[in-house]
Design a protein around this motif. Structure first.
Motif, mmCIF file in Angstrom:
data_model
loop_
_atom_site.group_PDB
_atom_site.id
_atom_site.type_symbol
_atom_site.label_atom_id
_atom_site.label_comp_id
_atom_site.label_asym_id
_atom_site.label_seq_id
_atom_site.Cartn_x
_atom_site.Cartn_y
_atom_site.Cartn_z
ATOM 1 N N TRP A 109 -83.769 -27.962 -13.516
ATOM 2 C CA TRP A 109 -83.343 -27.914 -12.005
ATOM 3 C C TRP A 109 -83.550 -26.757 -12.182
ATOM 4 C CZ3 TRP A 109 -79.802 -26.212 -9.161
ATOM 5 C CH2 TRP A 109 -79.501 -26.065 -7.580
ATOM 6 N N LEU A 110 -83.012 -25.932 -12.801
ATOM 7 C CA LEU A 110 -82.224 -24.705 -12.901
ATOM 8 C C LEU A 110 -83.828 -23.711 -12.553
ATOM 9 C CD1 LEU A 110 -79.057 -24.498 -14.393
ATOM 10 C CD2 LEU A 110 -79.499 -24.256 -12.336
ATOM 11 N N LEU A 111 -84.428 -24.298 -14.000
ATOM 12 C CA LEU A 111 -85.302 -23.128 -13.837
ATOM 13 C C LEU A 111 -86.867 -23.334 -12.910
ATOM 14 C CD1 LEU A 111 -85.816 -24.223 -17.759
ATOM 15 C CD2 LEU A 111 -85.044 -21.621 -17.098
ATOM 16 N N GLY A 112 -86.903 -24.968 -11.823
ATOM 17 C CA GLY A 112 -87.206 -24.847 -11.079
ATOM 18 C C GLY A 112 -86.540 -23.973 -9.812
ATOM 19 N N VAL A 113 -85.622 -23.953 -9.704
ATOM 20 C CA VAL A 113 -85.546 -23.833 -8.269
ATOM 21 C C VAL A 113 -84.932 -22.037 -8.339
ATOM 22 C CG1 VAL A 113 -83.252 -24.343 -6.705
ATOM 23 C CG2 VAL A 113 -84.703 -26.479 -7.585
ATOM 24 N N VAL A 114 -83.865 -21.750 -9.596
ATOM 25 C CA VAL A 114 -83.297 -20.844 -8.744
ATOM 26 C C VAL A 114 -84.528 -19.570 -9.222
ATOM 27 C CG1 VAL A 114 -81.642 -18.748 -10.471
ATOM 28 C CG2 VAL A 114 -81.324 -21.653 -10.373
ATOM 29 N N PRO A 115 -85.518 -19.364 -10.144
ATOM 30 C CA PRO A 115 -86.659 -18.514 -9.729
ATOM 31 C C PRO A 115 -87.669 -18.287 -8.237
ATOM 32 C CG PRO A 115 -86.373 -19.506 -11.787
ATOM 33 C CD PRO A 115 -85.724 -20.016 -11.174
#
Length: 1395
Positions: free
Chosen positions: A606-612
Motif C-alpha cells: 500500500w505504501l509503495l503504491g499510494v505514497v509515490p
C-alpha cells in the motif's frame, strides 16, 4: 333502439353513390374528393359528440344482439340499416372519409379525433355478428384503422418545425377542400408539425383509448385465424402502445377482464397481446411467435419498424418500465400456456442473445432479461440453453462472446440446479452445476483474442468470489489453488440433503475439508496465476484493470497466497502509463489493506503504491492518493494515553508510519510532498500536533517523530516544552534508532528559530558532545550538522558564518588530528578502526562544506593520502606526493575507507576549483583501470555532481562516465544511467558524440531491471524533453551499430575502446540491434515513420545504388539491416495498420462518424504511401537488385523478403510497379503466391470424401450464384436464430465448398453454404448437414421469427449433431414455415459483396 338519429350527421342519404363506388374502387388507399363541396364541408364539421353518441348506440345494440337473452323481436343493426335505407357500403365509405385524413402530419386536432372515432366505429361494426356477410370487412381499411393509433397521436409535437411560422392546433371548424392542383403545396404543409396544447392531447388520448377498447372488443368476438397480415398489424400496434404512458402499479395479466376496467393504454396493449394468443385467432404457436417477435425489441430496448434495421432507444424510465413489463408478460404467458410457449421461449432467449448490441447498458439489461426468462424453464430446458450458450460463447462475433459472459454472471446469481433434475437426460446434467459455468463459459474465455472480452472475463472472475454460491467459490479456488477448499456446515451430510450448499456467513461453527488435487491441477493453478500476472501487464489498459480486480479478489478471499510476488504487482501498477489503471491500482491496494490490515506485506504494498502517487502527473490520481493517505494516516492521529488501547485503525496507522521509517525510507520525499499540499490546506492544527507529540513516548515513537518532522514547520503553534522533554530523553537514551535521531534533529532544527538563546546553547552543547563522540551513524552526523546550521542561521551572514566556523571548524580540527594520527604514524594504519575512520572522514566532509575557510592544506593532503600509496611517509614528503597522482593505487586501507575518502575528496573539489582540475583526469583514469567497485561507483557520482557546478570542465570527461554504461558491475551501470539521465534532463550534458548510441546499448543489457530503467528514462523523461531525438539518430544507429565509417554524413565517433565495449557488429548481435530498432520505431509517430522511410531511401539505399559508397562486406551488413527494418511491423503506419483489424471496428469505433473518418484517413495515407513507394523506393530497389546479383550477395534474400512483405498491400499491381524489371516482377508475384499457399494450405481432394449430395450441392451453389444475387431475399424457415457468416467468407465458400469440405467439419462458421447474410445481396441454396446450435437434439422446434434470414453457427461443431432443420423453398412455392427473424445488430454497417 333506433339508429336513424345518431346516423344523421353522416349524411348517408346525401352522399353520391358514384363517390361511394369510387372510394371502394380505390381500395381505401387515397382520398377521393366529392363533387358536392357542401356535403364535404358539412361532414368535415362533425363534432366529437356526434361520434360518441353513434358509438354508444351501436355498442348497446351490439351487446344486446350478442346477449343470449335477446328477445326474438330484436332487430339487428344490419336490419335497422336496411329498413332505414342506409347502404353499408356508404357507411363504410363515409367512415373512411374521416379515417384517412387523420393520418397526415398536418392534420389538426379535429381531424385526428374524428379519424380515431371513425376507426372505432368501423372496428365496432366489424365485431357485430353479420359484418362479414354485409361486406363490412376490408383488409386495407382495417389496417388504416389500426394504424390510426400511431398516426393520430403526435410523436414530435415538442420539436421545432421546418418553417418559421407556427400553426396552431385550433384550426377552423371546416376542413379545407384539397384541390388536386395544389398537391405540391399540400405535401409541403403535411411536412409541418403542429404544436398541441395539453387540452388537445387529452382529447386525442380519449379518442385513442376508445379505439383501443374497440379493438379489444373486436378481438374478443372476431377471429383473425385466416387474417395473418391483420394479426401481425395488431401485434405491432399493441407493442408500440406499451410505451404510450406510464402504468401506475403493477399491470395485471389475468385472462378474463372487462375492457372498461383497463385504465392505462399499456395495460390494454398487454391484454390485446394476450387475446391474440388465444386459440380462436389461429395456431397458438404462430400467434406466440408474432408476439414474442415484437416483444423481443421491447426487451432489447430497440425500435423496429417494418423492413428496417432496429435502432436503439434512449434509455429512460419509460423504456425500462416497458421492458420490465414485457418480461413479466412473457413469463405470465409461459406459465399459462406451458408446453405451447416453452419452445418459443427458447427461441426468444436465443434471439435476445444474438441481437444484443455491444453497449454496456443494453447488454446488462438484456442479460438480466435472459436470466429472468430462463428461470421459467425446467431443468432439462435450462440445461439445453446452457449447452447452447456454451456453443454461442465461441462465436466469431465479439459481442456474442461478451454477452455470453454477461449471461453467465446472471445465471451464477441464481440458485444452483440439481443434476438429479435431469435424470431423463443424463448427458445434460453436466451443464447444471455452477462449476461448469465458471470453468467452461467464463474462465474459458480468458485467452480470447478480443481485449474487451478478456477484460470482462477477468472482472467477472473477481465478482464470482462474492457470489453466495459455495460451489462457485470452490470452482474459482480449484482454478488458482493447489488444494480445493470446501466449507460445509457442521452436522451436514455430503451424501444426503442439498448437494449445492449456499454460503452463509452467519451460521457457525463450520469445518473445512481439504481435498488434495492432482499434480496436473497444481500445475494448472500455477499457470492460471501466471496468466493473471501477464494480464496485469497487458498492452490494453482495460485488461490490466480487470486483471488487477481479479487479483485483488483472489488475494482478499485467500485463494492465492498473500506473497510479495503477488502484492508487488498491485503497487507496480500504481505507476502504470494509463491514468485509469493507476486509479484502479490505488483502489486495489486500498482494498487489500482493508481486508488484511495486519499483513505487513499488504502494508508495504500500500505504501509503495499510494505514497509515490502524490507526485503523479495527473491531478485526479494525486487527489485519490492524498485522500487515501489522509483517511488512513492523518485522520487516525489521536491523543495517546498509556492506559488506553489503540483501535485497529490506529494500530494500522502507526504500523504504516513505522514502515516509512524503516523499510520504506526511500518514500520520504514523496511523503514530504503530501505534507506540503496538506499544509496549504491548513490540516495541521495545534490539536493535531499536540496529539502527535503525545505519541513520541509510545512504543511507536519512530512513526510519530517521522510525521512530526514533516509537519512541525507548518504548525502555527507548538508546545516547545514537550519537544525539549523529548529531546532530553533522546540524548540520555541509548536505544534510539538512527532514523529516529534524524527525525528528532530535523524537528529541533525546524523549531530552533522559536527557541531562546539558553535553550539553543544547551542543544548545541548536546549535539557537539554527541558529534565529538563519533558514536552517531553517518545519517545522524549529516542531520546533526544540518541542525547546527539551522540553529546558527540568522539575518547577519557574518554572524552565521562565525558560528559555523567555531563549531564546524572544531569538528574539522578533531578529524584532522585523528586522520593524521592514523595515516602519518608508522603503526597507525595497522591499528585502524574502519568504522571510526569512516565517521571521521564523513564528518570532515560534511563539516567542511559549512566552513571552507577552516580547511587547511594539510587536511587536504591527509584525504589524498587515503587514496595514494606509501601512506607512511613523513609530512615533508606529502607535497611531492600531491604534485602527481597518476592513479589510485591500492594501499593498506580498506576499500570502504577509500570509498568514503573519494566522497570526501569530491566535497573538497566542490569548494576548490584547482582540485577539480587536478583530480578530474585521475577520476577518469580510475574509472577505466580501477578494480574497487565502491570507489569507482562513488567516482561516477562525484563526477556527475561536479558537472553541475563545473560544466565546461567536466564535459570532456562525459565519454569516460558514459563508458560505465557497459561496466561489468550492475551497480555502476545503474548509477551511471541515473546520473547521466539527470544531467541530460537538466541540460548540463548534450547529446554529443556517441552518448546516444551508448544509451541505446543499455536497452540490451543482460539485467532486465536495468533495461526497464533505461526504457523509463528514455521514454518518460528524455523523449518528452526532445520528441525528435529518436528520429534524428535512427539512420545513424544503423551505421554506428555496424561500425561503418565510410559515410560522409554519418561519421563514426566512437573511440577505439568504446568500439570494443559497445560493439553490436556481426550476426551474433543481430537480435540485439533489432531489439533497439524496434524500441525506437515503437515510439515513432506516423509522421516520423513516413519521414524515416524516405530518409532511409536517400541516406542508405540511394548511396549504394548510385555508387556513392562501395558495395563491400560492410555495406552488405548495412543493407541487410535496412531491408529487415523496412519489413518490421513497427514501420507500418498505425493509421493504416491492420493489426487490430476487425476487433478495432467492433471495440473502438463507437459511432459511424468515427468509422467514416478513419476510412477516409486510411485511404489518403495509403495513396501517399503508394506514391512514395513507386516514385522513390522502386527505382532504388531495382538498381540495388542488379548490383547485388552481380556480386551474388546474400542480401538478395533480404531484398526479396522486403518486397514480398511490402507488395502484400498491392498484390494486383506488381507488374505495374516493376514494369522496368519483368524478372523481378515475376519473382515477387511468385513469392506472394507461395506465401499465400503457406498461409492457406490445401489438402488433397482424396481426403475430402465428398458424397454425391454434397457435390451436387456445391454445383448448384455455383450454378445459381449469379441468379441469386439479383433476386430479393425470400423467407426461409429455420429452427432457431443462427449467426451470419461474414459476407466475404460467404463469397469464398460458394466457390470453395467442394474443395474445403473437410474444413467445414471443424469450423462451424464454415459449415453452411446456403445461408443468407442480412444486409447483403448474396443468397445460396441447398441443405446443410448440421443442426442449428440453438436447437436441442431431442426437441422438434421448427419455428422462428420473421424479418430477414441469417444463421448461427458454432466456431467448433459438436460431435453429436443431427440433421439440419433448415427448410428451403423455391421462389414459386409458399413457405413451409414462418419467416425468420432479423438478427443483425443495428450498429453493424452493411457490407456489399463484391461480385
Amino acid at each position: 333502439m333506433e339508429l336513424t338519429s345518431p346516423l344523421r350527421f353522416l349524411k348517408l342519404h346525401e352522399v353520391p353513390q358514384a363517390w361511394v363506388n369510387a372510394v371502394w374502387d380505390a381500395e381505401f388507399t387515397e382520398m377521393v374528393p366529392m363533387d358536392d363541396d357542401n356535403i364535404e364541408e358539412e361532414l368535415a364539421a362533425c363534432g366529437e359528440e356526434d361520434f360518441r353518441r353513434l358509438y354508444a348506440h351501436l355498442l348497446a345494440l351490439s351487446e344486446e344482439q350478442q346477449s343470449p337473452s335477446t328477445d326474438a323481436s330484436f332487430q339487428s343493426v344490419w336490419m335497422q340499416l336496411r329498413e332505414n335505407g342506409v347502404s353499408v357500403q356508404s357507411l363504410v365509405a363515409v367512415l373512411s372519409f374521416f379515417v384517412l385524413p387523420g393520418k397526415a402530419k398536418a392534420a389538426n386536432v379535429q381531424q385526428r379525433v374524428a379519424s380515431l372515432h371513425a376507426a372505432s366505429l368501423y372496428l365496432l361494426l366489424l365485431g357485430i355478428p353479420g359484418s362479414i356477410g354485409n361486406k363490412v370487412f376490408h383488409e386495407i381499411l382495417l389496417d388504416a384503422c389500426l394504424s390510426a393509433s400511431a398516426h393520430c397521436w403526435p410523436q414530435d409535437f415538442g420539436k421545432k418545425r421546418k418553417k418559421g411560422t407556427v400553426k396552431t392546433s385550433q384550426a377552423e371548424g371546416k376542413r379545407s377542400k384539397p384541390h388536386r392542383k395544389e398537391t405540391q403545396e399540400m405535401e409541403v404543409d403535411e411536412e409541418e408539425e403542429l404544436i398541441f396544447s395539453s387540452q388537445d392531447l387529452n382529447k386525442i388520448r380519449d379518442a385513442l383509448v376508445l379505439l383501443v377498447q374497440s379493438l379489444l372488443r373486436l378481438l374478443q368476438t372476431w377471429s383473425l385465424k385466416d387474417k395473418a397480415q391483420s394479426a401481425c398489424r395488431c401485434v405491432q400496434i399493441f407493442t408500440k402502445l406499451i410505451y404510450f404512458e406510464p402504468v401506475i402499479g403493477e399491470p395485471n395479466f389475468s385472462a378474463e377482464r372487462d375492457v372498461r376496467e383497463l385504465r392505462s393504454v399499456p395495460e390494454m396493449a398487454f391484454y390485446g397481446l394476450q387475446l391474440i394468443c388465444a386459440p380462436k385467432h389461429g395456431d397458438q404457436k404462430e400467434s406466440l411467435r408474432r408476439v414474442f417477435h415484437r416483444l423481443l425489441y421491447v426487451i432489447l430496448m430497440m425500435n423496429k419498424e417494418d423492413r428496417s434495421r432496429p435502432t436503439l432507444l434512449v434509455l429512460s424510465h419509460a423504456v425500462l418500465a416497458a421492458r420490465d413489463q414485457a418480461i413479466r408478460f412473457v413469463c405470465h404467458i409461459v406459465n399459462e400456456l406451458k408446453q405451447v410457449a416453452l419452445p418459443l421461449l427458447k427461441v426468444l432467449v436465443q434471439h435476445i442473445c444474438f441481437q444484443v448490441v455491444e453497449k454496456w447498458e443494453f447488454r446488462n439489461h438484456a442479460a438480466q432479461a435472459v436470466g429472468t426468462l430462463i428461470s421459467e424453464m425446467s431443468s432439462t430446458d435450462y440445461a439445453h440453453f446452457i449447452k447452447w450458450l456454451y456453443d454461442f460463447s465461441r462465436q466469431s462475433k465479439m459481442v456474442a462472446r461478451l454477452f455470453s459472459v454477461d449471461v453467465t454472471m446472471v445465471v451464477l446469481g441464481q440458485p444452483e440446479r440439481r443434476p438429479e433434475e435431469c435424470d431423463e437426460h443424463a448427458a445434460l446434467a453436466r451443464y447444471l452445476p455452477h462449476r461448469f459455468l465458471i470453468q467452461k463459459l467464463l474462465f474459458a474465455r480468458r485467452n480470447d483474442h478480443s481485449a474487451t472480452v478478456q477484460s470482462h472475463v477477468l472482472a467477472c472472475l473477481a465478482q464470482c468470489l462474492e457470489l453466495p454460491s459455495l460451489n462457485a467459490t470452490c470452482a474459482i479456488q480449484s482454478l488458482f489453488s493447489a488444494t480445493a477448499t470446501q466449507t460445509l456446515l457442521e452436522g451436514e451430510s455430503t451424501e444426503g440433503g442439498s448437494q449445492h450448499p449456499q454460503k452463509s456467513f452467519q451460521t457457525l461453527p463450520f469445518r473445512t475439508v481439504e481435498v488434495a488435487s492432482a499434480e496436473s491441477s497444481v500445475c494448472d493453478a500455477r499457470e492460471n496465476i501466471a496468466l493473471l500476472v501477464r494480464r496485469a501487464q497487458d498492452s490494453k489498459c482495460n485488461v490490466r484493470k480487470s486483471a488487477l480486480q481479479a487479483l485483488v479478489g483472489l488475494l482478499k478471499h485467500g485463494v492465492i497466497p498473500t506473497s510479495w510476488e503477488n502484492l508487488s504487482m498491485l503497487s507496480e501498477r500504481c505507476r502504470d502509463p494509463a491514468v485509469s489503471v493507476r486509479k484502479k491500482a490505488l483502489q486495489c491496494v486500498g482494498e487489500i489493506l482493508h481486508a488484511k490490515p495486519d499483513c505487513s506485506l499488504a502494508q508495504k504494498a500500500w505504501l509503495l503504491g499510494v505514497v509515490p502517487a502524490v507526485e503523479d502527473c495527473e491531478s485526479s490520481v494525486q487527489e485519490k492518493a492524498l485522500e487515501a493517505l489522509d483517511h488512513i494516516l492523518l485522520s487516525q492521529v489521536k491523543a495517546y494515553a498509556a492506559c488506553r488501547h489503540l483501535d485497529s485503525s490506529q494500530r494500522l496507522t502507526w504500523k504504516l508510519l513505522n514502515l516509512l521509517c524503516d523499510e520504506c525510507r526511500n518514500l520520504s520525499q514523496y511523503f514530504s510532498r503530501a505534507i506540503t499540499i496538506w499544509t496549504k490546506q491548513n490540516k495541521f492544527t495545534e490539536t493535531f500536533v499536540t496529539n502527535l507529540i503525545s505519541h513520541t513516548e509510545a512504543d511507536h515513537s519512530s512513526g510519530a517523530w517521522l510525521l512530526l518532522s514533516k509537519v512541525v514547520s507548518a504548525s502555527p503553534k507548538i508546545p516547545y516544552g514537550k519537544l525539549m522533554d523529548a529531546w532530553d530523553n533522546m540524548v540520555s537514551s541509548k536505544n534510539v534508532s538512527a532514523t529516529t535521531c534524524c527525525h528528532i534533529l530535523g524537528v529541533i532544527g525546524d523549531v530552533s528559530a522559536h527557541l531562546n538563546e539558553d535553550t539553543k546553547a544547551r542543544i548545541v552543547d548536546d549535539m557537539m558532545r554527541w558529534l565529538k563522540s563519533f558514536t552517531m551513524s553517518l545519517e545522524a552526523i549529516s542531520a546533526a550538522i544540518d541542525t547546527l546550521h539551522q540553529i546558527g542561521s540568522s539575518e547577519d551572514v557574518e554572524q552565521t558564518q562565525a558560528f559555523l566556523n567555531r563549531h564546524c571548524g572544531e569538528l574539522v580540527s578533531i578529524c584532522e588530528s585523528y586522520l593524521a594520527a592514523r595515516i602519518l604514524t608508522k603503526n597507525g594504519i595497522h591499528n585502524i578502526n574502519e568504522e571510526l575512520m569512516v565517521k571521521h572522514l564523513h564528518t570532515f566532509g560534511v563539516a567542511s562544506l559549512n566552513c571552507p575557510a577552516r580547511v587547511s592544506k594539510r587536511m587536504i593532503l591527509l584525504v589524498e593520502s587515503v587514496l595514494i600509496p606509501n601512506p607512511d611517509k613523513s609530512q615533508d614528503c606529502q607535497d611531492e606526493l600531491a604534485a602527481s597522482l597518476p592513479v589510485f593505487k591500492s594501499n593498506l586501507l580498506p576499500t570502504k575507507v577509500r570509498a568514503h575518502g573519494v566522497i570526501t575528496l569530491g566535497k573538497l573539489c566542490l569548494q576548490h576549483e584547482e582540485l577539480v582540475q587536478k583530480y578530474l583526469p585521475v577520476f577518469a583514469r580510475e574509472l577505466e583501470l580501477g578494480t574497487e567497485v565502491a570507489v569507482r561507483n562513488n567516482i561516477v557520482v562525484i563526477m556527475c555532481d561536479l558537472c553541475v557546478r563545473y560544466t565546461n570542465m567536466v564535459d570532456r570527461y562525459i565519454p569516460d562516465i558514459s563508458a560505465c554504461l557497459r561496466d561489468d558491475q550492475t551497480t555502476i551501470r545503474e548509477h551511471a544511467l541515473i546520473m547521466l539521465t539527470n544531467l541530460l534532463q537538466e541540460e548540463f550534458v548534450k547529446w554529443k558524440g556517441s552518448l546516444f548510441f551508448r544509451f541505446m546499448v543499455v536497452l540490451v543489457d543482460p539485467v532486465p531491471a536495468i533495461v526497464s530503467l533505461c526504457e523509463y528514462c528514455l521514454v518518460h523523461i528524455l523523449l518528452k524533453k526532445s520528441p525528435e531525438i529518436f528520429c534524428q539518430h535512427f539512420i545513424e544507429c544503423i551505421y554506428h551499430f555496424n561500425l561503418y565509417s565510410g559515410h560522409n554524413s554519418y561519421k563514426l565517433t566512437e573511440t577505439e575502446s568504446g568500439k570494443v565495449r559497445f560493439s553490436l557488429k556481426g550476426p551474433q548481435h543481430r537480435e540485439k540491434r533489432f531489439r533497439i530498432y524496434r524500441f525506437l520505431l515503437h515510439h515513432f509517430t506516423d509522421a516520423q515513420r513516413f519521414k524515416i522511410t524516405n530518409k532511409m531511401n536517400q541516406s542508405v539505399l540511394a548511396c549504394f545504388a548510385n555508387d556513392e559508397l562501395p558495395l563491400n562486406a560492410d555495406a552488405e551488413d548495412i543493407l541487410s539491416d535496412t531491408f529487415n527494418i523496412l519489413t518490421l511491423k513497427e514501420m507500418k503506419l498505425q493509421a493504416t495498420g491492420s493489426a487490430a483489424g476487425e476487433e478495432q471496428d467492433e471495440e473502438n469505433m463507437s459511432t459511424m462518424a468515427k468509422a467514416v473518418f478513419q476510412a477516409a484517413q486510411n485511404k489518403v495515407i495509403s495513396q501517399v504511401r503508394k506514391k512514395a513507394f513507386v516514385e522513390d523506393t522502386v527505382p532504388l530497389v531495382v538498381s540495388l537488385k542488379r548490383l547485388l546479383e552481380q556480386r551474388q550477395s546474400p542480401v538478395l534474400k533480404d531484398l526479396t523478403a522486403y518486397l514480398q512483405v511490402t507488395m502484400q498491400d498491392y498484390p494486383q499491381e506488381v507488374k505495374e510497379f516493376f514494369a522496368g524489371d519483368e524478372q523481378l516482377a515475376a519473382e515477387v508475384d511468385f513469392a506472394l503466391k507461395e506465401a499465400g499457399k503457406d498461409r492457406h494450405p490445401e489438402k488433397p481432394m482424396d481426403n475430402c470424401n465428398l458424397n454425391e449430395d454434397s457435390k451436387m450441392l456445391a454445383a448448384q451453389a455455383l450454378a445459381h450464384r449469379s441468379a441469386a444475387l439479383s433476386k430479393n431475399l425470400q423467407p426461409f424457415s429455420f429452427s432457431t436464430p443462427q449467426s451470419t457468416p461474414h459476407p466475404n467468407q460467404l463469397h469464398a465458400r460458394l466457390w470453395q465448398s467442394e474443395r474445403r469440405r473437410h474444413l467445414l467439419a471443424r469450423s462451424g462458421s464454415e459449415r453452411q453454404s446456403n445461408s443468407i447474410a442480412l444486409g447483403t445481396t448474396e443468397k445460396s441454396q441447398g441443405v446443410v448437414n448440421s443442426r442449428a446450435i440453438s436447437t436441442p437434439n431431442d426437441m422438434g422446434i421448427n419455428v422462428t421469427f420473421e424479418e430477414g434470414v441469417s444463421a448461427i453457427y458454432n466456431d467448433k461443431t459438436s460431435s453429436h449433431q443431427e440433421s439440419s432443420l433448415l427448410h428451403v423453398r423455391s421462389d414459386g412455392n409458399q413457405p413451409s414455415g414462418p419467416r425468420q427473424w432479423d438478427d443483425q445488430s443495428p450498429f453493424r454497417p452493411k457490407k456489399k459483396s463484391s461480385v
